[in-house]
Every structure is written in structure tokens, then in C-alpha cells.
Design a protein around this motif. Structure first.
Motif, mmCIF file in Angstrom:
data_model
loop_
_atom_site.group_PDB
_atom_site.id
_atom_site.type_symbol
_atom_site.label_atom_id
_atom_site.label_comp_id
_atom_site.label_asym_id
_atom_site.label_seq_id
_atom_site.Cartn_x
_atom_site.Cartn_y
_atom_site.Cartn_z
ATOM 1 N N SER B 12 9.083 -3.056 7.958
ATOM 2 C CA SER B 12 8.336 -2.637 9.127
ATOM 3 C C SER B 12 9.235 -2.798 10.348
ATOM 4 O O SER B 12 9.738 -3.897 10.599
ATOM 5 N N ILE B 13 9.457 -1.713 11.087
ATOM 6 C CA ILE B 13 10.342 -1.752 12.249
ATOM 7 C C ILE B 13 9.712 -0.983 13.411
ATOM 8 O O ILE B 13 8.723 -0.254 13.221
ATOM 9 N N ASN B 18 16.890 1.518 13.599
ATOM 10 C CA ASN B 18 17.408 2.059 12.341
ATOM 11 C C ASN B 18 16.771 1.328 11.167
ATOM 12 O O ASN B 18 16.512 0.124 11.239
ATOM 13 N N ALA B 19 16.548 2.060 10.085
ATOM 14 C CA ALA B 19 15.962 1.476 8.870
ATOM 15 C C ALA B 19 16.969 1.597 7.739
ATOM 16 O O ALA B 19 17.521 2.688 7.505
ATOM 17 N N SER B 72 23.336 1.554 -3.808
ATOM 18 C CA SER B 72 23.292 2.621 -2.821
ATOM 19 C C SER B 72 22.431 2.148 -1.666
ATOM 20 O O SER B 72 21.546 1.301 -1.833
ATOM 21 N N SER B 73 22.691 2.709 -0.492
ATOM 22 C CA SER B 73 21.829 2.420 0.640
ATOM 23 C C SER B 73 21.437 3.720 1.330
ATOM 24 O O SER B 73 22.190 4.697 1.333
ATOM 25 N N LEU B 74 20.239 3.711 1.868
ATOM 26 C CA LEU B 74 19.720 4.828 2.655
ATOM 27 C C LEU B 74 19.478 4.310 4.062
ATOM 28 O O LEU B 74 18.718 3.359 4.239
ATOM 29 N N LEU B 75 20.132 4.928 5.028
ATOM 30 C CA LEU B 75 19.964 4.560 6.426
ATOM 31 C C LEU B 75 19.263 5.695 7.144
ATOM 32 O O LEU B 75 19.703 6.848 7.059
ATOM 33 N N ILE B 76 18.178 5.376 7.830
ATOM 34 C CA ILE B 76 17.497 6.338 8.686
ATOM 35 C C ILE B 76 17.742 5.884 10.118
ATOM 36 O O ILE B 76 17.335 4.775 10.509
ATOM 37 N N THR B 77 18.409 6.699 10.893
ATOM 38 C CA THR B 77 18.712 6.325 12.274
ATOM 39 C C THR B 77 17.613 6.816 13.212
ATOM 40 O O THR B 77 16.920 7.795 12.928
ATOM 41 N N ALA B 78 17.484 6.109 14.324
ATOM 42 C CA ALA B 78 16.529 6.498 15.362
ATOM 43 C C ALA B 78 15.169 6.836 14.766
ATOM 44 O O ALA B 78 14.666 7.959 14.902
ATOM 45 N N SER B 79 14.588 5.861 14.096
ATOM 46 C CA SER B 79 13.368 6.118 13.329
ATOM 47 C C SER B 79 12.228 6.623 14.208
ATOM 48 O O SER B 79 12.147 6.324 15.407
ATOM 49 N N ARG B 80 11.354 7.387 13.558
ATOM 50 C CA ARG B 80 10.165 7.942 14.215
ATOM 51 C C ARG B 80 8.931 7.543 13.436
ATOM 52 O O ARG B 80 9.023 7.258 12.240
ATOM 53 N N ALA B 81 7.796 7.578 14.086
ATOM 54 C CA ALA B 81 6.545 7.222 13.413
ATOM 55 C C ALA B 81 6.340 8.087 12.166
ATOM 56 O O ALA B 81 5.812 7.624 11.148
ATOM 57 N N ALA B 82 6.789 9.341 12.229
ATOM 58 C CA ALA B 82 6.620 10.258 11.100
ATOM 59 C C ALA B 82 7.473 9.887 9.894
ATOM 60 O O ALA B 82 7.292 10.452 8.806
ATOM 61 N N ASP B 83 8.409 8.956 10.076
ATOM 62 C CA ASP B 83 9.222 8.506 8.944
ATOM 63 C C ASP B 83 8.472 7.516 8.067
ATOM 64 O O ASP B 83 8.969 7.133 6.991
ATOM 65 N N THR B 84 7.305 7.070 8.515
ATOM 66 C CA THR B 84 6.501 6.154 7.725
ATOM 67 C C THR B 84 6.167 6.785 6.388
ATOM 68 O O THR B 84 5.558 7.856 6.324
ATOM 69 N N ALA B 85 6.595 6.135 5.306
ATOM 70 C CA ALA B 85 6.428 6.680 3.962
ATOM 71 C C ALA B 85 7.004 5.670 2.980
ATOM 72 O O ALA B 85 7.534 4.631 3.370
ATOM 73 N N SER B 86 6.920 6.004 1.704
ATOM 74 C CA SER B 86 7.614 5.230 0.674
ATOM 75 C C SER B 86 8.866 5.985 0.269
ATOM 76 O O SER B 86 8.857 7.214 0.175
ATOM 77 N N GLY B 105 10.362 1.640 -5.249
ATOM 78 C CA GLY B 105 10.179 2.148 -3.902
ATOM 79 C C GLY B 105 10.176 1.090 -2.819
ATOM 80 O O GLY B 105 9.900 -0.088 -3.063
ATOM 81 N N THR B 106 10.506 1.523 -1.620
ATOM 82 C CA THR B 106 10.390 0.717 -0.408
ATOM 83 C C THR B 106 9.349 1.366 0.479
ATOM 84 O O THR B 106 9.451 2.557 0.800
ATOM 85 N N ARG B 107 8.370 0.578 0.891
ATOM 86 C CA ARG B 107 7.341 1.083 1.792
ATOM 87 C C ARG B 107 7.816 0.835 3.214
ATOM 88 O O ARG B 107 7.936 -0.301 3.659
ATOM 89 N N LEU B 108 8.109 1.920 3.936
ATOM 90 C CA LEU B 108 8.617 1.833 5.307
ATOM 91 C C LEU B 108 7.508 2.151 6.295
ATOM 92 O O LEU B 108 6.848 3.197 6.169
ATOM 93 N N THR B 109 7.319 1.250 7.258
ATOM 94 C CA THR B 109 6.335 1.484 8.319
ATOM 95 C C THR B 109 7.066 1.469 9.648
ATOM 96 O O THR B 109 7.779 0.506 9.965
ATOM 97 N N ILE B 110 6.895 2.545 10.420
ATOM 98 C CA ILE B 110 7.489 2.642 11.742
ATOM 99 C C ILE B 110 6.380 2.437 12.758
ATOM 100 O O ILE B 110 5.430 3.224 12.824
ATOM 101 N N ASN B 111 6.497 1.407 13.544
ATOM 102 C CA ASN B 111 5.472 1.076 14.537
ATOM 103 C C ASN B 111 5.784 1.753 15.867
ATOM 104 O O ASN B 111 6.903 1.642 16.368
ATOM 105 N N PRO B 112 4.802 2.450 16.432
ATOM 106 C CA PRO B 112 5.040 3.166 17.703
ATOM 107 C C PRO B 112 5.339 2.203 18.851
ATOM 108 O O PRO B 112 4.942 1.049 18.829
#
Lengths: 114, 112
Positions: B12-13, B18-19, B72-86, B105-112
Motif C-alpha cells: 500500500s503506497i 513508485n511501487a 524478477s522485479s516489476l517497478l511501477i513509477t509515478a503510481s496512480r489510483a488506477a494502478d490499484t490491482a493484483s 500475486g501482490t495486491r497493490l493499493t494506491i492511496n489518493p
């Protein structure tokens, strides 16, 4: 173009009943996969069809589960004598050729066994 | 542990941060793929990295692959609320059955 479609989107059934889940893959895709996903879990491989080859059934959890793929296109996953533990989302995917290509997923069928 | 395990299980970020999500696997692979899933329904393919590649970019996504560490790693830069997903990694092993093996899976939550 149309993606992978699945029907029904939701299915509620009573324990002991048989259910059939349908998958329409992307036209021309030779590979078709069925997965099961329980709540909050990853994907569990069930069965894999590739062209006219014998399917890989190694993931089917019991003999109550079976699947067919007619004419190299549409597939039906059948669960006989459903149990409550069969409740899950059943996902279908298709792929152009070899499995190491990306897979295109359908929206899934959410099965609830009461 | 099983083939294709992601960590953390949940992340949760704040929006804009970045995630980073990681995936480890056990056997030799042809390639590794990352998928995204919204609301427990169909998965969407994000990116594929082949075993002879070390890094790949797609928009705000950056994937790395270290075959020596089988990770392996997955980096999502400049995260957005819409990136919330597994987010799931999937591996195609070089021997045995021709199918993808997905992690939990990783459950990612992007907090506004």
C-alpha cells in the motif's frame, strides 16, 4: 476484434448439480487454457489444449472435472456433482501458438456452489 | 516455496510514489511475464521479458530479470489510483509441460 469471452459470467448452483462453463477463444488461437482462482489466491492450472494434440489434463483436481474443445475453437469445462469447494472464478485464456506467448484472458465465470 | 512467488503479498503506497514488486522462481525459464488483475476477474498481460534479457520498459513499467538469482522485479513509477490491482508473475519453464505457472500475486493499493 473480439477478445476471449466466457459464459455465464456468474453461476450459482446447488451442491450435487452439474455445471457447464463455456469459453470462446480469440479466433485463430491454437492454444486454450482453463484456470481456477479461489478468493484471494493465484491461478491454478486446470487443463491445456493445443491444436489437435491430446490435452494436458494434469491440473484437473478430480474426475468430476472434464473439458472439451470442439473443432479447435470453443471449449466447455464441465464440473459434475459440484461441491462447495468448487466455488471459485474459472478463467479461460487463449494464445496464438506456443505457451510462452502472452495469454489473453477472458473475464471469467464466478461459480458459487451453495 | 513454489514456482513464481511474488512478494510482498500486499503493498500500500501513496499516489505518485513508485511501487516495486518481486517474483522468485525455481526452475529454468524461457521467459517471465507480468499480468495485472482487477477485481478478481480476467488478467491483462503487461510485459514479457525473455531469459536472455535483463531489463525491459513499457511506459511507466520497468521489469528486470536476474536469471542467476532466479528473480524478477516489476517497478511501477509515478503510481496512480488506477494502478490499484493484483499483479502476478508467470513463468514458462523450459522442461516439462508447456504451460505458464502463476504466482500468488501482490495486491497493490494506491492511496489518493
Amino acid at each position: 476484434g473480439a477478445g476471449v469471452s466466457q459464459s455465464p459470467s456468474n453461476k450459482v448452483t446447488e451442491k450435487g448439480k452439474d455445471v457447464e462453463l463455456r469459453c470462446d477463444p480469440i479466433s485463430g488461437h491454437t492454444a486454450l487454457y482453463w484456470y481456477r482462482q479461489s478468493l484471494g489466491q493465484g491461478l491454478e492450472f486446470l487443463i491445456y489444449f493445443q491444436g489437435n494434440s491430446a490435452p494436458d489434463k494434469s491440473g484437473l483436481p478430480s474426475d468430476r472435472f472434464s473439458a472439451e474443445r470442439t473443432g479447435g475453437s470453443v471449449s466447455t469445462l464441465t464440473i459434475q456433482r459440484t461441491q462447495q469447494e468448487d466455488s471459485a472464478v474459472y478463467l479461460c485464456a487463449s494464445s496464438p501458438f506456443r505457451s510462452y506467448n502472452e495469454q489473453f484472458f477472458g473475464p471469467g465465470t464466478r461459480l458459487t456452489v451453495l | 516455496s513454489q514456482q513464481g512467488e511474488e512478494d510482498p503479498q500486499a503493498l500500500s503506497i501513496q499516489e505518485g510514489e513508485n511501487a516495486t514488486m518481486n517474483c522468485s522462481y525455481k526452475t529454468s525459464i524461457n521467459n517471465l511475464q507480468w499480468y495485472r488483475q482487477n477485481s478478481g476477474r480476467g488478467l491483462v498481460h503487461l510485459i514479457l521479458i525473455r531469459s536472455n534479457e535483463r531489463e525491459k520498459h513499457s511506459g511507466r513499467l520497468r521489469v528486470t530479470l536476474d536469471t542467476s538469482k532466479k528473480s524478477s522485479s516489476l517497478l511501477i513509477t509515478a503510481s496512480r489510483a488506477a494502478d490499484t490491482a493484483s499483479y502476478f508473475c508467470a513463468t514458462d519453464i523450459t522442461q516439462g509441460a508447456q504451460k505458464l505457472v502463476f504466482g500468488q500475486g501482490t495486491r497493490l493499493t494506491i492511496n489518493p
